[in-house]
Design an enzyme around this catalytic site. Structure first.
Site, PDB file in Angstrom:
ATOM      1  N   TYR A  27      39.281  40.687  36.434  1.00  0.00           N
ATOM      2  CA  TYR A  27      40.048  42.077  36.839  1.00  0.00           C
ATOM      3  C   TYR A  27      39.259  42.571  37.983  1.00  0.00           C
ATOM      4  CZ  TYR A  27      43.724  41.946  33.564  1.00  0.00           C
ATOM      5  OH  TYR A  27      44.864  41.484  32.951  1.00  0.00           O
ATOM      6  N   GLY A  29      37.916  42.982  41.406  1.00  0.00           N
ATOM      7  CA  GLY A  29      38.569  42.506  42.802  1.00  0.00           C
ATOM      8  C   GLY A  29      40.158  42.298  42.529  1.00  0.00           C
ATOM      9  N   GLY A  31      42.659  41.017  40.423  1.00  0.00           N
ATOM     10  CA  GLY A  31      42.839  40.235  38.981  1.00  0.00           C
ATOM     11  C   GLY A  31      44.012  39.979  38.602  1.00  0.00           C
ATOM     12  N   HIS A  46      40.316  50.036  34.657  1.00  0.00           N
ATOM     13  CA  HIS A  46      40.784  50.824  35.849  1.00  0.00           C
ATOM     14  C   HIS A  46      41.938  50.326  36.715  1.00  0.00           C
ATOM     15  CE1 HIS A  46      40.584  50.957  40.415  1.00  0.00           C
ATOM     16  NE2 HIS A  46      39.857  52.081  39.946  1.00  0.00           N
ATOM     17  N   ASP A  47      42.144  49.143  36.352  1.00  0.00           N
ATOM     18  CA  ASP A  47      43.427  48.659  36.862  1.00  0.00           C
ATOM     19  C   ASP A  47      44.725  49.154  36.271  1.00  0.00           C
ATOM     20  OD1 ASP A  47      42.255  46.923  38.867  1.00  0.00           O
ATOM     21  OD2 ASP A  47      42.764  44.973  37.992  1.00  0.00           O
TER      22      ASP A  47
END
Length: 51
Positions: A27, A29, A31, A46-47
């Site tokens: 995840y 970069g 991900g 965060h994603d």
């Protein structure tokens, strides 16, 4: 935002997040998949919030 997230990582780890974590785990970069460890889970969260 992504800039603040990077600054938080840099402040906490004393590492440059761009070089240290850009291709880390699933995840950090670009991900996908499942989180590999606690650091990768942070990128996953965060994603989920900002992705």
């Amino acid at each position: 935002n992504l800039w603040q997230f990077g600054m938080m990582i840099q402040h906490t780890t004393r590492e440059n997040p761009l070089f240290k974590y850009f291709s880390y785990g699933c995840y950090c970069g670009w991900g996908g998949g499942g989180p590999l460890d606690a650091t990768d889970r942070c990128c996953f969260v965060h994603d989920c919030c900002y992705g």
